[in-house]
Design an enzyme around this catalytic site. Structure first.
Site, short mmCIF file in Angstrom:
data_model
loop_
_atom_site.label_atom_id
_atom_site.label_comp_id
_atom_site.label_asym_id
_atom_site.label_seq_id
_atom_site.Cartn_x
_atom_site.Cartn_y
_atom_site.Cartn_z
N HIS A 1 -8.25 -4.88 -0.11
CA HIS A 1 -6.94 -4.23 0.04
C HIS A 1 -6.07 -4.97 1.06
O HIS A 1 -4.88 -5.18 0.84
CB HIS A 1 -7.16 -2.78 0.47
N ASP B 1 -9.20 -5.83 -4.38
CA ASP B 1 -8.91 -4.54 -3.75
C ASP B 1 -9.83 -3.46 -4.31
O ASP B 1 -9.85 -3.21 -5.51
CB ASP B 1 -7.44 -4.19 -4.03
N SER C 1 0.84 -1.19 0.00
CA SER C 1 0.00 0.00 0.00
C SER C 1 0.88 1.25 0.00
O SER C 1 1.70 1.41 -0.89
CB SER C 1 -0.96 -0.06 1.19
#
Lengths: 393, 393
Positions: free
Chosen positions: B373, B340, B177
């Site tokens: 995610h 995600d 991320s």
């Protein structure tokens, strides 16, 4: 195409190039319906309910050519046609409703009703009853004294409107998004009065993710100090919170594909946002501008009540969806949008599969497009032939 | 598994069953690094920067066995290992970092650094510098006088830490991320010092949709009256806004699949929400509880600065991504998560494709899983063999 217009365009549809719209220019007017002592699903009584409604086409003598169109969260009963010859935009589904179109007003009497707690009580083309309405007992707006209402209540108001016209049976009911919830609940609640049901970008029941996501929409209003537990009608309304909410709704309803296309000139390399965290990127500024426009006719409490009605939804309102759908007689057609990030296709698929497992007649087909959830409004023409065939069979 | 724990578990990883963790229990401690007169990407000078860092494994004599792990938005440099034998949870990527694991600490010296403006300045295991830090010029917290910082600044702080250890070259840099942003920018900014780059659930540049979505995270804080333009350090902090923000982050980072699994007992048919719109569904209550826990160590201004750093991201910080990546020498590996909904796979694909078009060596493979995610944290073991092979070739 101005992004600001597109971003607020839940109720607008680009049909300027539609030959039917240009040639026929069907006119429509908002009408008012009033009923008294309406008992809600939750068991409360609303002394007086006023809602607006529109109709396109002619009701036949047998009164068996009726198609009910149920509207989405930010919309109203203006599904098609124009109010005047110089009306810039027709109703939101004008692409599929009109003479010779998929929902053919040469054949069908198409009717739509403003929901209770409509998002836009201050829109001159909306008539609704909700927290902003004067409570006859107090002479002041209801605020949170207005009872919590459900999708079933929207259905029951529509049923009362139809009964006032002598209509006892629907050839079909069709709706997009929150409208699809009403459509499916119609088929579940009044199975012997609904012959066909079309759910566009819809769901059968709110799952925990959807409940939690819809709560995000409520939060900015609830946390705006001006909201004041819903008592703001004689003071400052919670405008900042409502604008955040409407901005969030816009963003949730649109896929990155379309946002990145409409705001392609916004860049992470913009200078101002690097100078101060209070400076916004251009995409943020423009979405905020659009949210301000969307807030013009809206009421914050109405939005909260709409959020709640959607969170409370389970078609048939039984302990589970299968029980709720067990009496459905309508042939069903589900049309979710592949890129929908709000009511994702798995939700429509779940409802469709439940009907199939119950031995019902149900079809499932997905819309494609860059809009995401809004493909159900802007790309509905893709399925015009399918809808026409489904209705005429 | 308690949902409340899972929902706050950006920094927790369930590795209780990991044989390596049980057998080896590698211990790690947070160390502190200090540097002075740090010049930001925006051209401002921070008189003193303090950050925490951790390392696992041994630095070899040639100092060429270094793997830098860059952390995500809500995380810190505790990537692996435990602080004590009775530490309940190891670092977030303990599943792939340790003796004999994908990132083998018998071979590599693995190092991680707390970012500037870390979300949790009040976490006893975080050392960071940001708006909550005392400004030596005033003797009071910086607030918004702290300069806007970028992912490049996080990279440059890490570079300074590495230089203090005599490290001039990275065998690899890997992050999830926001960590992936740092990893890719390392390869773009210091191409002759980075041999391998692994981007997990990442992007090459913030597009308008991502910028707008991240702004949603900032809004509840900015609109909390207690935020007071960032000046709250001698009064009440904007806790209500921060809890909304953290709740939104949790929800955005998780796919409906996992939310619906963890909160399966929440139902649209719950009684209380039908009684009063102020009553919450159980899924909402529990997510709010989790957000309150997440807020324990967090600072609202730090969150705003982190949001801004992510919004401003374009690897290489040139006019466009291709220009920014043109000097990359590292072999690259992109591992987005199929489900995600935050940094959607198209973003990693775009960066990968840009490198391929530039004639670079890049691979792309997707994680599968229910987390969305967070699959980049919780499901990383799926790609352990791939990562091991990528690092050892």
């Amino acid at each position: 195409m101005q992004p600001i217009i597109v971003a607020v365009a839940f109720v607008l549809l680009i049909t300027a190039c539609s030959p039917a719209a240009v040639q026929a220019l069907p006119m429509v007017e908002k009408q008012e319906f009033v009923t008294h002592n309406f008992t809600t699903f939750g068991g409360e009584v609303i002394p007086e309910v006023r809602v607006g409604w529109e109709a396109y086409g002619e009701l036949n003598d047998a009164k068996d050519n009726v198609i009910l169109v149920t509207h989405f969260f930010s919309g109203n009963s203006h599904a098609a046609g124009r109010y005047s010859e110089d009306d810039a935009q027709p109703g939101y589904w004008d692409a599929i409703i009109g003479p010779g179109k998929a929902i053919d007003t040469n054949i069908y009497y198409v009717i739509s009703v403003d929901t209770l707690v409509n998002q836009e009580p201050y829109n001159p083309n909306v008539i609704t009853t909700g927290p902003s309405t004067i409570n006859p007992e107090t002479g002041a707006p209801y605020g949170l004294d207005f009872p919590v209402v459900t999708i079933r209540d929207f259905v029951n108001v529509q049923k009362t409107v139809l009964e006032s016209l002598g209509i006892e049976r629907l050839h079909a009911v069709i709706g997009a998004s929150m409208g699809s919830l009403q459509a499916l609940d119609w088929a579940a609640a009044y199975p012997d009065q609904v012959d066909r049901m079309i759910s566009v970008i819809g769901m059968g029941a709110a799952d925990p993710w959807t409940i939690a996501t819809l709560q995000q929409w409520a939060n900015p209003i609830i946390h705006d100090p001006n909201w004041n537990q819903g008592n703001y009608y004689d003071g400052e309304p919670p405008l900042a919170g409502m604008q955040q909410t409407l901005g969030m709704i816009t963003l949730t309803a649109m896929h990155p594909l379309i946002i990145n296309q409409l705001y392609a000139d916004s860049s992470p390399r913009e200078a101002a946002p690097l100078q101060d965290i209070r400076n916004n990127f251009s995409v943020v500024e423009r979405l905020q501008d659009a949210a301000r426009v969307r807030a013009t006719y809206a009421d914050a409490n109405h939005i909260l009540y709409l959020v709640r009605a959607n969170q409370l939804f389970m078609a048939g309102y039984q302990d589970d969806l299968a029980t709720g759908l067990q009496d459905v007689q309508a042939r069903s057609l589900f049309i979710p949008a592949s890129n929908d990030l709000l009511l994702q296709p798995y939700l429509a698929k779940q409802a469709h599969n439940t009907l199939i497992e119950l031995g019902k007649d149900s079809q499932y087909v997905e819309l494609e497009g860059p809009w995401g959830h809004l493909d159900g409004v802007f790309e509905i023409s893709q399925k015009a032939d399918l809808i026409k065939e489904f209705l005429n069979n």
